[in-house]
Design an enzyme around this catalytic site. Structure first.
Site, PDB file in Angstrom:
ATOM      1  N   HIS A  97      36.941  43.817  24.988  1.00 45.54           N
ATOM      2  CA  HIS A  97      35.899  42.893  24.561  1.00 45.54           C
ATOM      3  C   HIS A  97      34.582  43.252  25.239  1.00 45.54           C
ATOM      4  CE1 HIS A  97      36.047  40.715  28.421  1.00 45.54           C
ATOM      5  NE2 HIS A  97      37.370  40.764  28.317  1.00 45.54           N
ATOM      6  N   CYS A 110      41.470  43.219  31.637  1.00 41.14           N
ATOM      7  CA  CYS A 110      40.948  43.566  30.316  1.00 41.14           C
ATOM      8  C   CYS A 110      40.095  44.828  30.393  1.00 41.14           C
ATOM      9  CB  CYS A 110      40.113  42.416  29.747  1.00 41.14           C
ATOM     10  SG  CYS A 110      41.118  41.035  29.158  1.00 41.14           S
TER      11      CYS A 110
END
Length: 135
Positions: A97, A110
């Site tokens: 992301h 992440c």
């Protein structure tokens, strides 16, 4: 393909290298897992349900960079999850992301990409796309 040692993501289209981006991956204790995965969920405007800020009714941040599992919510505040635009889940709670990228590991696991690159990757990654993470 995400290369943890290089802190780079390589985007292939039709077997040809189509783009390269710097990334920020997981720090010690929250390492980004290695292996072969598939994109299982996509959302343009996603917010974390674990990490973010406690804000008051006026929207002012009263406590930043919180983990809801560890940090107690101050009275009169609500949790606002961290923005994770161009969210692409590929392994449980781990996703790619948009986010802060400095060229070194600094996430909770992440894979963060610069906003403009996250948008390009998102727009060109169909559900089920293979994601390989290696050292």
């Amino acid at each position: 393909m995400i290369d943890l040692s290089e802190q780079r993501a390589y985007f292939y289209k039709g077997g040809q290298l189509a783009g390269i981006s710097p990334v920020a991956t997981g720090v010690a204790g929250n390492r980004t897992p290695t292996g072969s995965f598939r994109v299982s969920e996509k959302e343009v405007y996603h917010r974390s349900n674990l990490y973010g800020h406690y804000v008051d009714r006026a929207g002012y941040v009263r406590m930043s960079s919180v983990d809801v599992r560890k940090d107690r919510r101050p009275p009169g505040t609500v949790f606002r999850g961290a923005s994770m635009d161009f969210f692409m889940r590929f392994n449980g709670a781990v996703s790619m992301h948009a986010g802060k990228v400095t060229g070194r590991p600094e996430s909770h696991g992440c894979v963060r990409l610069p906003w403009h690159m996250a948008k390009i990757f998102y727009e060109n990654t169909p559900m089920g796309t293979k994601v390989t993470v290696r050292h």
